[in-house]
Enzyme design. Structure first.
Site, mmCIF file in Angstrom:
data_model
loop_
_atom_site.group_PDB
_atom_site.id
_atom_site.type_symbol
_atom_site.label_atom_id
_atom_site.label_comp_id
_atom_site.label_asym_id
_atom_site.label_seq_id
_atom_site.Cartn_x
_atom_site.Cartn_y
_atom_site.Cartn_z
ATOM 1 C CB SER A 39 22.937 -3.821 19.109
ATOM 2 O OG SER A 39 22.825 -4.782 20.110
ATOM 3 C CB CYS A 43 18.937 1.227 30.078
ATOM 4 S SG CYS A 43 17.687 0.563 28.961
ATOM 5 C CB THR A 273 0.803 -2.050 11.390
ATOM 6 O OG1 THR A 273 0.983 -2.575 10.074
ATOM 7 C CG2 THR A 273 2.151 -1.961 12.093
ATOM 8 N N PRO A 276 -1.139 -6.015 7.014
ATOM 9 C CG PRO A 276 -2.326 -7.524 5.702
ATOM 10 C CD PRO A 276 -2.270 -6.075 6.067
ATOM 11 C CG ASN A 277 2.185 -7.854 3.583
ATOM 12 O OD1 ASN A 277 2.154 -9.065 3.786
ATOM 13 N ND2 ASN A 277 1.450 -7.242 2.645
HETATM 14 C C1 FAD Z 1 18.743 7.503 28.487
HETATM 15 C C2 FAD Z 1 17.787 6.377 28.451
HETATM 16 C C3 FAD Z 1 17.645 5.551 29.530
HETATM 17 C C4 FAD Z 1 16.732 4.504 29.538
HETATM 18 N N1 FAD Z 1 16.634 3.702 30.634
HETATM 19 C C5 FAD Z 1 15.768 2.669 30.614
HETATM 20 C C6 FAD Z 1 15.678 1.785 31.705
HETATM 21 O O1 FAD Z 1 16.408 1.914 32.698
HETATM 22 N N2 FAD Z 1 14.780 0.769 31.651
HETATM 23 C C7 FAD Z 1 13.991 0.589 30.558
HETATM 24 O O2 FAD Z 1 13.198 -0.350 30.554
HETATM 25 N N3 FAD Z 1 14.057 1.399 29.504
HETATM 26 C C8 FAD Z 1 14.922 2.431 29.508
HETATM 27 N N4 FAD Z 1 14.999 3.249 28.408
HETATM 28 C C9 FAD Z 1 14.058 3.041 27.296
HETATM 29 C C10 FAD Z 1 14.534 1.974 26.301
HETATM 30 O O3 FAD Z 1 15.836 2.225 25.919
HETATM 31 C C11 FAD Z 1 13.579 1.977 25.125
HETATM 32 O O4 FAD Z 1 12.302 1.670 25.586
HETATM 33 C C12 FAD Z 1 13.968 0.983 24.051
HETATM 34 O O5 FAD Z 1 15.238 1.243 23.586
HETATM 35 C C13 FAD Z 1 12.947 1.053 22.912
HETATM 36 O O6 FAD Z 1 13.328 0.218 21.883
HETATM 37 P P1 FAD Z 1 12.970 0.595 20.377
HETATM 38 O O7 FAD Z 1 13.542 -0.488 19.543
HETATM 39 O O8 FAD Z 1 11.531 0.896 20.293
HETATM 40 O O9 FAD Z 1 13.729 1.948 20.147
HETATM 41 P P2 FAD Z 1 15.299 2.264 20.118
HETATM 42 O O10 FAD Z 1 16.017 1.306 21.000
HETATM 43 O O11 FAD Z 1 15.462 3.686 20.422
HETATM 44 O O12 FAD Z 1 15.690 1.977 18.659
HETATM 45 C C14 FAD Z 1 15.118 2.698 17.597
HETATM 46 C C15 FAD Z 1 16.167 2.933 16.529
HETATM 47 O O13 FAD Z 1 15.515 3.159 15.313
HETATM 48 C C16 FAD Z 1 16.258 4.082 14.558
HETATM 49 N N5 FAD Z 1 15.380 4.679 13.554
HETATM 50 C C17 FAD Z 1 14.279 5.419 13.791
HETATM 51 N N6 FAD Z 1 13.696 5.761 12.628
HETATM 52 C C18 FAD Z 1 14.440 5.220 11.634
HETATM 53 C C19 FAD Z 1 14.368 5.232 10.243
HETATM 54 N N7 FAD Z 1 13.380 5.851 9.627
HETATM 55 N N8 FAD Z 1 15.308 4.561 9.549
HETATM 56 C C20 FAD Z 1 16.315 3.902 10.174
HETATM 57 N N9 FAD Z 1 16.424 3.892 11.498
HETATM 58 C C21 FAD Z 1 15.508 4.532 12.232
HETATM 59 C C22 FAD Z 1 16.720 5.063 15.599
HETATM 60 O O14 FAD Z 1 17.884 5.749 15.133
HETATM 61 C C23 FAD Z 1 16.984 4.177 16.788
HETATM 62 O O15 FAD Z 1 18.356 3.845 16.914
HETATM 63 C C24 FAD Z 1 15.930 4.295 28.400
HETATM 64 C C25 FAD Z 1 16.045 5.122 27.279
HETATM 65 C C26 FAD Z 1 16.973 6.148 27.285
HETATM 66 C C27 FAD Z 1 17.109 7.012 26.095
HETATM 67 C C1 COA Z 2 22.091 -7.704 21.815
HETATM 68 C C2 COA Z 2 20.801 -8.093 21.176
HETATM 69 C C3 COA Z 2 20.919 -8.034 19.688
HETATM 70 C C4 COA Z 2 20.604 -9.533 21.631
HETATM 71 O O1 COA Z 2 19.447 -10.114 21.181
HETATM 72 P P1 COA Z 2 19.183 -11.649 21.547
HETATM 73 O O2 COA Z 2 20.142 -12.518 20.853
HETATM 74 O O3 COA Z 2 17.742 -11.928 21.373
HETATM 75 O O4 COA Z 2 19.435 -11.686 23.134
HETATM 76 P P2 COA Z 2 20.522 -12.413 24.024
HETATM 77 O O5 COA Z 2 21.917 -12.220 23.591
HETATM 78 O O6 COA Z 2 20.182 -11.988 25.392
HETATM 79 O O7 COA Z 2 20.201 -13.963 23.829
HETATM 80 C C5 COA Z 2 18.945 -14.447 24.092
HETATM 81 C C6 COA Z 2 18.787 -15.760 23.379
HETATM 82 O O8 COA Z 2 19.753 -16.691 23.821
HETATM 83 C C7 COA Z 2 19.141 -17.803 24.459
HETATM 84 N N1 COA Z 2 19.965 -18.089 25.623
HETATM 85 C C8 COA Z 2 20.369 -17.224 26.568
HETATM 86 N N2 COA Z 2 21.137 -17.845 27.461
HETATM 87 C C9 COA Z 2 21.225 -19.125 27.067
HETATM 88 C C10 COA Z 2 21.873 -20.266 27.600
HETATM 89 N N3 COA Z 2 22.609 -20.190 28.701
HETATM 90 N N4 COA Z 2 21.742 -21.442 26.949
HETATM 91 C C11 COA Z 2 21.006 -21.527 25.836
HETATM 92 N N5 COA Z 2 20.377 -20.463 25.277
HETATM 93 C C12 COA Z 2 20.495 -19.287 25.901
HETATM 94 C C13 COA Z 2 17.750 -17.363 24.778
HETATM 95 O O9 COA Z 2 16.861 -18.429 24.792
HETATM 96 C C14 COA Z 2 17.464 -16.400 23.652
HETATM 97 O O10 COA Z 2 17.158 -17.117 22.476
HETATM 98 P P3 COA Z 2 15.658 -17.163 21.873
HETATM 99 O O11 COA Z 2 15.163 -15.761 21.788
HETATM 100 O O12 COA Z 2 15.815 -17.823 20.567
HETATM 101 O O13 COA Z 2 14.902 -17.993 22.868
HETATM 102 C C15 COA Z 2 19.613 -7.192 21.594
HETATM 103 O O14 COA Z 2 19.085 -7.587 22.857
HETATM 104 C C16 COA Z 2 20.059 -5.763 21.723
HETATM 105 O O15 COA Z 2 20.295 -5.103 20.755
HETATM 106 N N6 COA Z 2 20.208 -5.241 22.957
HETATM 107 C C17 COA Z 2 20.724 -3.902 23.185
HETATM 108 C C18 COA Z 2 19.654 -2.820 23.045
HETATM 109 C C19 COA Z 2 18.655 -2.856 24.138
HETATM 110 O O16 COA Z 2 18.029 -3.878 24.410
HETATM 111 N N7 COA Z 2 18.451 -1.715 24.785
HETATM 112 C C20 COA Z 2 17.532 -1.583 25.855
HETATM 113 C C21 COA Z 2 18.111 -2.110 27.096
HETATM 114 S S1 COA Z 2 19.545 -1.180 27.578
#
Ligand code: FAD
Ligand code: COA
Ligand code: FAD
Ligand code: COA
Lengths: 548, 548
Positions: A39, A43, A273, A276-277
Site C-alpha cells: 500500500s 505515483c 479470468t 471463475p474462481n
Molecule cells: C513511478 C511510478 C509513478 C506512477 N505515477 C502514476 C500516476 O501519476 N498516475 C497513475 O494513475 N498511475 C501512476 N502509476 C501507475 C500505478 O502506480 C499503477 O497503475 C498501479 O499501482 C497498479 O496497481 P496494481 O495493483 O496493478 O500493481 P502494483 O500497485 O504495482 O502492485 C502490485 C504488487 O504485487 C506484488 N506482486 C507481484 N507478483 C507477486 C507475487 N507473485 N506474489 C506476491 N506479490 C506479488 C508486487 O510486488 C507489487 O507490489 C505510477 C507507477 C510508478 C511505478
Molecule cells: C490505502 C488503501 C488500502 C485504501 O483503500 P480504501 O480503504 O478502499 O480507500 P480509502 O482509504 O480511500 O477509503 C475509501 C472508502 O472510504 C469511504 N469513505 C471515504 N471518505 C468517507 C467519508 N468522509 N465518510 C464515509 N465514508 C467515506 C469510501 O466510501 C470508501 O469505502 P467503500 O469502498 O466501501 O465505498 C489503498 O487505496 C491503497 O493501498 N492505496 C495506495 C496504493 C495506490 O493506490 N497506489 C496508486 C496511487 S499512488
C-alpha cells in the site's frame, strides 16, 4: 467462511482487501506481497527522489501492522506466490524471509500483481552499476541513495513516458543535468505530435537535452557510457531506464489462465479470468476501452483502484461491473500540465477509424482581464457526423486538469460536442470565462459539424499553398512581425469587407489568424460572399507550435 | 433584409449581435445601449476597484468602434429604448446625448436589458453621498474615485451575496476596515448553513466584521451613520448597497409582455416572449430550472451568453433550445473558493421536496503525500432512491472549481451518484487522488443508497444523545483533545472489534470520527455484529464547522 487470497498488496490488492472487509467481517482475507511494503504511493516515488515530497514515510499509505489491525486481515509481506494450483484451489507461497515454501487454500483468488519495468537484454547492462528502474520503494531508495551519496552531475533518462518525464523533472530539481533519450519521435505517447511539440519545447527550455528517434545500443564502462543507435555516445553518472512496463503474468501464464495478445491476463467486465474462481485487476490485465470496446491495457492507478473495489463487490454478491477504461491521464511536466482522455489520433489510426475531425483552440485558463490567465492548448477529437466525443488533449500552465476532467465526464455522460456547449460550468473571473474553454471547444466543433465553416489543418496548409492555394492572414500587420506562414498575404479582419475585390474567386482560398477565432469570422464573411474558403484550425499558434 | 433591434449592449445583447452577424452578413443589426459602454466585463468590476485588475481598459472587452467595424453593425450607445410599440413593430428611442427621440422599426426585437441593483426607499438614503451600488462602469468609476480620493478607512457593505462579498474582499485589499451587514442569517445564499459556516469564519478571520440577521433601518448624517434594525449604529465612510437585483422590466411591462411572478420577462425554451417577434434573455428573464423545470431566475453571465447565442440561432432559423438553468456559480471569498451547482437544501425545502439525502466529505484537493493539498468541504445532494444528483456545494483553498464543474457536467449527462464512481478523472499526485473527491462522493452516497450504512447529520446528533443515544467517537484519544461532541465516549477504531462487549445492544447507537471515513468503517463492523448503528455524516469536521 469464505477464504479469499489476494496476490499483490498495493494499489489493486490493498483496495480489494479493504473493501472486502468492509463488506464482510467474516471471510478470511490473506494478502500476499512479495516486497517488504504494501500500500505505498507508487505515483509519489519520483517526487520523493526529487525531494518535493520530503518524508519517506509519506509514501507509505498503509503499513502491514496498521492495515492488519484496522481491517482484521492476514497480510504476509515478503511472501511470493510462486504457483497457482487451480485444480486444488491452492497457491504455493514462498516466504522470502525464511526461504520456506507452503501451500494455501482459497475459495476465491484475486490477482493484482502489477507490472514490471521492461529491462531489455542490452549489451553491458548487467555490468552497469548506475542504471536503475523505478517501480517500488527499494528502487526508490536505491536511486535516492545514488543521488544523495554519489551526487551525480549528469543523468540520462531512457524513455519519455510519464515516469521518464517525471524522473527527468525531479532529477533537474536535484540540480542534475539530464538527457532524455526516446526511441519514438516524441515523448508522452498519449499526445499527438502537434500537441507534444509544446512539451518538447518546454522540457528543452527547462534544460533537459532531448534526443528523439534514438535508442540505446549498448552500455559501456560500467554504465558510465551509453552508446545510442545513431552512433552518439553519452556520458552519464546515473541512468533511469523507463521504457515501459510488462504485465507481471508469470503466475497466470504458468497456471494456464487465458492471456491477451501482449501477455496481459484476460478478464471480463466482472474482472473474472478464464477461471471463475480467479479474478485479476490492475496493470496486469487486459480490459476493454470505454469508447470502442477494443482490448485496452492501461497501467494506471484509477483502474487498479476501481477494479479492486469491483472485485470485492462481486465476491460479496454485489453486481458491480467495470465499464472499460477511457485512459484519462495527466502529468506535471515541469511548469506545464499535460492531460488527456479517450483516444488520440494515433490510436484512431491504429484502429482504422477515419470518421472523425479535430479542433485545436487556445482559450485562456480564466477571464483574460483577471490577472494570471494562461492559454490552454486544447484539442478535441469527435466523431463525424454524430459529434460523439472520442478524445481530448490539453496542455498549459493552469486549468488543464479541470477541462480534461470535464470532458472525461462528458464522455461518460454520452454528451456530444453539441451537448458540451450546454455545460453550465462555474464562472467568475478567477476561474473561467462566461464561455468556458470546454463550451468553446463545443462551439468550434459544432460549427464544423453544422457546415458553418470548413477547416484545414496545420499539417496541410503548406502543401495547399504550394499547390496554388491562397492563404489570407487576417491578423494585424504587427502580429505578423512575430512570424507568419510563408506564402500568406495579409488582409486584417476589419478590412476584409472593404477589400473583397482584392480576393480572387478562382483560387482555393484559406484564412488564418493567431488562434482560429478571427479566421472563423473572416471565413463566415467570405463564405457568405460566395467564396469557398477554409479556416486554418488552431491558427498560427498551432502551426508554429509544430514548425515555429 | 431582416432588421433586428437589440436592447442592451453587454453580456446578452452583445453576444446575440456577434453570433447574428456570423450567421448572417445581410441582416441589419442595431444594438441600443443606454450607457456609454457596451460589452464590458461586469464580473471584473469589483476587482478593478480592488486594484487586482490594474487597467480600466481591461474591463472593456469590446468598444463601440471596434465591435461596429468587426461585425458591421449599427451600435448606438447613450441611446435608451423607452417604449416598444408592438402593433407597429417599432421601438421609441431616446438619444441621451442630444435629448432627441425617434422611432425605429424592427422585424425582430431582442431584449437583454439586464437588472438593476435594488435601492429600497430607506430613510436618509437620498441625502447620503457615500452610498453606492455597483452594476456598470460609471458605478465603478464612482466607487473607485471615492476610494482613491477620500481614502476611507472604514466601509460598510450591505448585503452578503456574491457582489457584496467580492466588494468586501476588494475593499479589504485596499486597506479598508469592512463591516458586512446581511439581513439573512447567512451570506452567500447558494450555500446551506453548515457549508456557509466555513465562509463566515473565513471572512471574519480576514478582518471583516460580519453582522448577520440584521438590516439597515436608516442612514443619517449624509450616510456616515447607518442605523440597523437591531438598534446598532455603524460609522462608515463608504457604503456599498448590494442587496440584490431587480429585473429591468419597464419596457416589457409597459408593452404588455407577459411577466413572471417576480416581474421577470417570461420566455419559452426558444427565448421567445409572449410576442413571437420579441425575444428576451439574460438577467431580465424567467426561465426554467434544469432539474425540476420550475421557474428560475438566475442573473449570471453564462445564461446570458448562452441565451444570446440561442436567440441568434433561432432568428437565423437554427433550432437551438435553452435546456434550463442549473445555477452553477462560484466566488473567490478571500483565500477560499466557494462553488455550487444545482439545488441546495433550502431550495428543495421551498419546492417541497423531501425525497433526497445529503453527504458531506472532506477529501484532499490532491494526494495527501504531495505538498500543497488542502481539504475540500464537499456536499452532495441526491434523490432517494434514484441516486439522481440534485446539487453540490464545495468550499476550499484549491480544486473546488474542478469538482463542481465535474458534478455540473455529470448532472447534464444524467449521471447518478453511482455513475460518478465510474468517472475516470485525471490522476497524478499534484492534481488528485486515485479516487478523486468526486468518485469518493459517489461512493459515500452509494453506500447510503445501498443500505451499507445509515447516517445521522450534524444537526441531529446533539438531540439524539440528549434523548439517550450513545455516540462512540472512534478517533484516537489525542484527536479528542482538539474537541469532541459532548456526551460521546471514545473507542478508537482499531480497538473496536476487541471492545464489542463494552457496547450496549439496547441503546440507539451512533459512531463518529473526524470526517466520516473511520466512522463508516466502525459502522460496518458494528452493523455486521448485529448493532443498529448510524454514522455521523461529515464527522466532527462538519459538526464543528457549525458548532465549533
Ligand atoms: C513511478 C511510478 C509513478 C506512477 N505515477 C502514476 C500516476 O501519476 N498516475 C497513475 O494513475 N498511475 C501512476 N502509476 C501507475 C500505478 O502506480 C499503477 O497503475 C498501479 O499501482 C497498479 O496497481 P496494481 O495493483 O496493478 O500493481 P502494483 O500497485 O504495482 O502492485 C502490485 C504488487 O504485487 C506484488 N506482486 C507481484 N507478483 C507477486 C507475487 N507473485 N506474489 C506476491 N506479490 C506479488 C508486487 O510486488 C507489487 O507490489 C505510477 C507507477 C510508478 C511505478
Ligand atoms: C490505502 C488503501 C488500502 C485504501 O483503500 P480504501 O480503504 O478502499 O480507500 P480509502 O482509504 O480511500 O477509503 C475509501 C472508502 O472510504 C469511504 N469513505 C471515504 N471518505 C468517507 C467519508 N468522509 N465518510 C464515509 N465514508 C467515506 C469510501 O466510501 C470508501 O469505502 P467503500 O469502498 O466501501 O465505498 C489503498 O487505496 C491503497 O493501498 N492505496 C495506495 C496504493 C495506490 O493506490 N497506489 C496508486 C496511487 S499512488
Ligand atoms: C459587479 C458584478 C459582478 C458580477 N460577477 C459575476 C460573476 O462572477 N459570474 C457571473 O456569472 N455573473 C456575474 N455577474 C452577473 C453578470 O454580469 C450578468 O448576469 C450579466 O451581465 C447579465 O447580462 P444581461 O445582458 O442580461 O445584462 P447586462 O450585462 O447588465 O446588460 C444589460 C444592458 O442593457 C442596458 N439597458 C437596459 N435597459 C435599456 C434600455 N431600455 N435601453 C437601452 N439599454 C438598456 C443596460 O444599460 C445594460 O448595460 C456580475 C454582475 C455584476 C454587476
Ligand atoms: C465580447 C462579446 C461581444 C463576444 O461575443 P462572441 O463573439 O460571441 O464571443 P467570443 O469572442 O468569445 O467568440 C466566440 C465565437 O468564436 C468562436 N471561436 C472561439 N474560439 C475559436 C477558435 N479558436 N477557432 C474558431 N472559432 C473560435 C466560437 O465558436 C464562437 O462563435 P459562434 O458563437 O459562432 O460559435 C460578448 O461576449 C461580450 O460582450 N462580453 C462581455 C460582457 C459579458 O459577457 N459580461 C459578463 C461576463 S464578465
Amino acid at each position: 467462511m469464505k477464504k479469499i487470497l489476494i496476490v499483490g498488496g498495493v494499489a489493486g490488492g490493498a483496495t480489494t482487501a479493504a473493501r472486502l472487509r468492509r463488506l464482510d467481517e467474516e471471510s478470511q482475507i490473506v494478502m500476499f506481497e512479495r516486497g517488504e511494503y504494501i500500500s505505498f504511493a507508487n505515483c509519489g516515488l519520483p517526487y520523493y527522489i526529487g525531494e518535493i515530497i520530503p518524508q519517506r514515510d509519506a509514501l507509505l499509505v498503509q503499513t502491514v501492522d496498521g492495515m492488519s489491525e484496522r481491517f482484521n486481515m492476514d497480510i504476509r509481506n515478503l511472501s511470493e506466490v510462486t504457483a497457482i494450483n487451480r485444480e486444488k484451489k491452492t497457491v504455493t507461497v514462498k516466504n522470502l524471509k525464511l526461504g520456506t515454501t507452503y501451500e494455501e487454500r482459497y475459495d476465491v483468488l484475486v490477482l493484482s500483481p502489477g507490472a514490471n519495468p521492461i529491462k531489455p537484454p542490452i549489451k553491458g547492462l548487467d555490468e552497469a552499476d548506475n542504471v536503475f528502474t523505478l517501480r517500488n520503494i527499494p528502487d526508490t531508495d536505491a536511486i535516492k541513495a545514488h543521488v544523495d551519496n554519489k551526487k551525480p552531475k549528469s543523468a540520462v533518462v531512457i524513455g519519455g513516458g510519464f515516469i521518464g518525464v517525471e524522473m527527468a523533472e525531479n532529477l533537474v530539481h536535484r540540480g542534475i543535468k539530464v538527457t532524455l533519450v526516446e526511441m519514438a519521435d516524441q515523448i508522452m505517447a498519449p499526445f499527438d505530435s502537434e500537441m507534444v511539440s509544446i512539451l518538447h519545447k518546454h522540457v528543452t527550455d527547462m534544460g533537459v537535452e532531448l534526443i528523439l528517434s534514438d535508442g540505446v545500443s549498448y552500455f559501456d564502462q560500467k554504465g558510465t557510457k551509453i552508446g545510442l543507435n545513431s552512433g552518439k555516445v553519452l556520458d552519464t553518472e546515473l541512468t533511469i531506464l523507463s521504457i515501459g512496463v510488462r504485465p507481471e503474468n508469470e503466475l497466470a501464464k504458468s497456471s494456464g489462465l487465458e492471456l491477451g495478445e501482449r501477455g496481459h491476463i484476460k478478464v471480463d467486465q466482472n474482472m473474472m479470468t478464464s477461471d471463475p474462481n480467479i479474478y485479476a485487476i490492475g496493470d496486469a490485465i487486459e480490459t476493454i476501452d470505454y469508447i470502442y470496446n477494443e482490448p485496452a491495457m492501461v497501467p494506471l492507478a484509477w483502474p487498479a483502484n476501481k477494479q479492486g473495489r469491483i472485485v470485492a463487490d462481486r465476491i460479496c454478491g454485489i453486481d458491480s461491473k467495470y465499464p472499460g477504461t477511457l485512459g484519462t491521464s495527466i502529468a506535471k511536466v515541469f511548469d506545464l500540465t499535460a492531460a488527456s482522455t479517450g483516444h488520440n489520433e494515433k490510436a484512431l489510426a491504429r484502429l482504422g477509424k477515419t470518421n472523425y475531425k479535430t479542433i485545436h483552440i487556445h482559450p485562456g485558463s480564466h477571464a483574460g482581464y483577471y490577472p494570471g490567465a494562461f492559454p490552454i492548448s486544447l484539442k478535441l477529437i469527435f466523431e463525424v457526423p454524430s459529434g460523439k466525443i472520442l478524445g481530448a488533449q490539453g496542455i498549459g500552465y493552469d486549468g488543464v486538469d479541470k477541462r480534461i476532467d470535464v470532458i472525461a465526464t462528458a464522455i461518460k455522460g454520452n454528451l456530444t460536442v453539441r451537448d458540451i456547449t450546454n455545460l453550465e460550468l462555474a464562472y467568475a473571473p478567477p476561474y473561467s470565462s462566461a464561455k468556458d474553454p470546454v463550451n468553446m471547444a463545443g462551439y468550434v466543433a459544432s460549427n464544423i459539424l453544422d457546415g458553418l465553416v470548413d477547416v484545414v489543418y496545420y499539417n496541410e496548409i503548406d502543401k495547399l499553398i504550394a499547390d496554388g492555394g491562397l492563404l489570407i492572414d487576417v491578423r494585424e500587420p504587427m502580429e505578423r512581425e512575430m512570424g507568419f506562414i510563408e506564402g500568406s498575404i495579409n488582409i486584417p479582419l476589419h478590412e476584409i469587407r472593404e477589400r473583397l475585390d482584392e480576393i480572387p474567386k478562382d483560387k482555393e482560398l484559406y484564412v488564418s489568424c493567431q488562434v482560429g477565432l478571427r479566421g472563423y469570422l473572416a471565413a463566415r464573411i467570405l463564405k457568405q460572399h460566395g467564396y469557398n474558403v477554409k479556416n486554418l484550425d488552431g491558427g498560427y499558434k498551432t502551426y508554429s507550435d509544430v514548425y515555429g
